[in-house]
Design a protein around this motif. Structure first.
Motif, PDB file in Angstrom:
ATOM      1  N   VAL A   1     -30.176  13.771   4.572  1.00 18.06           N
ATOM      2  CA  VAL A   1     -30.837  15.078   4.473  1.00 18.06           C
ATOM      3  C   VAL A   1     -31.192  15.599   5.861  1.00 18.06           C
ATOM      4  N   ASP A   2     -31.707  14.724   6.696  1.00 16.80           N
ATOM      5  CA  ASP A   2     -32.113  15.108   8.057  1.00 16.80           C
ATOM      6  C   ASP A   2     -30.949  15.700   8.846  1.00 16.80           C
ATOM      7  N   SER A   3     -29.747  15.223   8.565  1.00 12.85           N
ATOM      8  CA  SER A   3     -28.581  15.664   9.333  1.00 12.85           C
ATOM      9  C   SER A   3     -28.105  17.071   8.963  1.00 12.85           C
ATOM     10  N   VAL A   4     -28.543  17.595   7.803  1.00  2.28           N
ATOM     11  CA  VAL A   4     -28.023  18.896   7.355  1.00  2.28           C
ATOM     12  C   VAL A   4     -29.103  19.928   7.043  1.00  2.28           C
ATOM     13  N   TYR A   5     -30.355  19.520   6.925  1.00  4.78           N
ATOM     14  CA  TYR A   5     -31.405  20.464   6.522  1.00  4.78           C
ATOM     15  C   TYR A   5     -31.930  21.198   7.747  1.00  4.78           C
ATOM     16  N   VAL A   6     -31.599  22.485   7.839  1.00  5.29           N
ATOM     17  CA  VAL A   6     -31.985  23.278   9.016  1.00  5.29           C
ATOM     18  C   VAL A   6     -33.049  24.317   8.678  1.00  5.29           C
ATOM     19  N   GLY A   7     -33.523  24.317   7.431  1.00  3.87           N
ATOM     20  CA  GLY A   7     -34.514  25.307   7.016  1.00  3.87           C
ATOM     21  C   GLY A   7     -35.926  24.927   7.433  1.00  3.87           C
ATOM     22  N   ASP A   8     -36.883  25.667   6.892  1.00  5.62           N
ATOM     23  CA  ASP A   8     -38.307  25.468   7.167  1.00  5.62           C
ATOM     24  C   ASP A   8     -38.802  24.242   6.390  1.00  5.62           C
ATOM     25  N   ARG A   9     -38.938  23.130   7.062  1.00  6.43           N
ATOM     26  CA  ARG A   9     -39.328  21.896   6.381  1.00  6.43           C
ATOM     27  C   ARG A   9     -40.804  21.890   5.983  1.00  6.43           C
ATOM     28  N   GLU A  10     -41.624  22.475   6.800  1.00  4.48           N
ATOM     29  CA  GLU A  10     -43.062  22.432   6.544  1.00  4.48           C
ATOM     30  C   GLU A  10     -43.434  23.142   5.254  1.00  4.48           C
ATOM     31  N   ASN A  11     -42.709  24.201   4.907  1.00  2.00           N
ATOM     32  CA  ASN A  11     -43.022  24.967   3.704  1.00  2.00           C
ATOM     33  C   ASN A  11     -42.075  24.695   2.542  1.00  2.00           C
ATOM     34  N   ALA A  12     -41.086  23.859   2.746  1.00  4.99           N
ATOM     35  CA  ALA A  12     -40.139  23.520   1.682  1.00  4.99           C
ATOM     36  C   ALA A  12     -40.842  22.704   0.607  1.00  4.99           C
ATOM     37  N   LEU A  13     -40.506  22.974  -0.654  1.00  6.45           N
ATOM     38  CA  LEU A  13     -41.068  22.220  -1.774  1.00  6.45           C
ATOM     39  C   LEU A  13     -40.018  21.217  -2.245  1.00  6.45           C
ATOM     40  N   VAL A  14     -40.425  19.938  -2.267  1.00  7.89           N
ATOM     41  CA  VAL A  14     -39.507  18.841  -2.560  1.00  7.89           C
ATOM     42  C   VAL A  14     -39.871  18.199  -3.894  1.00  7.89           C
TER      43      VAL A  14
END
Length: 268
Positions: free
Chosen positions: A98-111
């Protein structure tokens, strides 16, 4: 079990810290006639190897749903330590992918972490900057341990089956993690459309699989490809990993490793 004070939800999990491996138990090894089995014994690290191997074998056995829930409840306290015995690393590889492809806003992303187990996938994602987690699991005692880590805004006790969908609105999550849940005898093979339903358009779904030939894996691969053919999601990355974990057989734990796959798909 309904909503707890943190919230509450899924099936069953095999989850682990991602950037660093759990400390491996120091062990004295002996071999059987085949030359590849661990001897059941209590090691100097405090790990009861007999109990660990018994639970690892049970986790891959064919149990009814209520039996599996009871088993994970009974195993919750020792789960992380026992899983380290077979060098289980699916969460580390899944989160790293996931770290290698996720370029969005991580702090506000809902997982959504399903099944979340004791919360080890959230541990790894939190280190990568993700802050908002909902977890689902069928074991209340696993959820209790996950709750104690203080990373989840909502935890839900829920048995996810083909005819019992998640109590979640469509398009709720930026990222859905299914680490260990697709193992044989855990979540059903046809559960992926439900994971897509709760993912936002453009959101990501990460899942892990052992790279072994089996009817179960063949059904999963067919389901994955069907969703691609229907234009519902697209593959972002698929990572084949050697030394995924040590093999567990009916006779015990071997020192041979099996391979695995960590993949990320995007909902279209």
């Amino acid at each position: 079990m309904g909503e707890s004070r943190v919230g509450h939800f899924t099936g069953f999990a095999h989850t682990f810290p991602t950037h660093a491996r759990l400390p491996q138990p120091e062990s004295r090894r002996s071999r059987d006639h085949a030359g590849n089995q661990w001897e059941d014994q209590v090691e100097c690290s405090g790990t009861d190897m007999a109990a660990a191997i018994k639970n690892l074998k049970t986790s891959y056995s064919n149990l009814e749903t209520d039996e599996r829930v009871k088993f994970y409840d009974s195993w919750a306290q020792d789960y992380e330590q026992h899983m380290s015995v077979m060098d289980y690393q699916a969460p580390r590889f899944g989160v790293g992918t996931v770290d290698s492809v996720y370029v969005g806003d991580r702090e506000n992303a809902l997982v959504l972490d399903v099944p979340c187990g004791t919360g080890l996938v959230a541990d790894g994602l939190h280190e990568l900057g993700f802050k908002n987690f909902h977890g689902i699991d069928g074991s209340d005692r696993m959820l209790k341990i996950a709750e104690s880590k203080g990373l989840y805004q909502r935890l839900t006790s829920w048995i996810l089956t083909s005819d019992r969908p998640l109590p979640i609105e469509p398009g709720s999550y930026d990222l859905v993690m299914i680490v260990g849940g697709l193992a044989q005898q855990h979540l059903p093979c046809d559960i992926l459309p439900e994971m897509l339903r709760v993912t936002k358009t453009g959101g990501f779904i990460c899942f892990t699989l052992r790279a072994e030939e089996s009817d179960h894996r063949s059904k999963l691969l067919a389901s994955i490809q069907e969703l691609v053919s229907k234009g519902l999601w697209e593959k972002v990355v698929e990572r084949h990993v050697q030394k995924w974990q040590k093999e567990i057989l009916k006779t015990g734990l071997t020192e041979e490793y099996v391979d695995g796959v960590a993949a990320v798909y995007r909902k279209i």
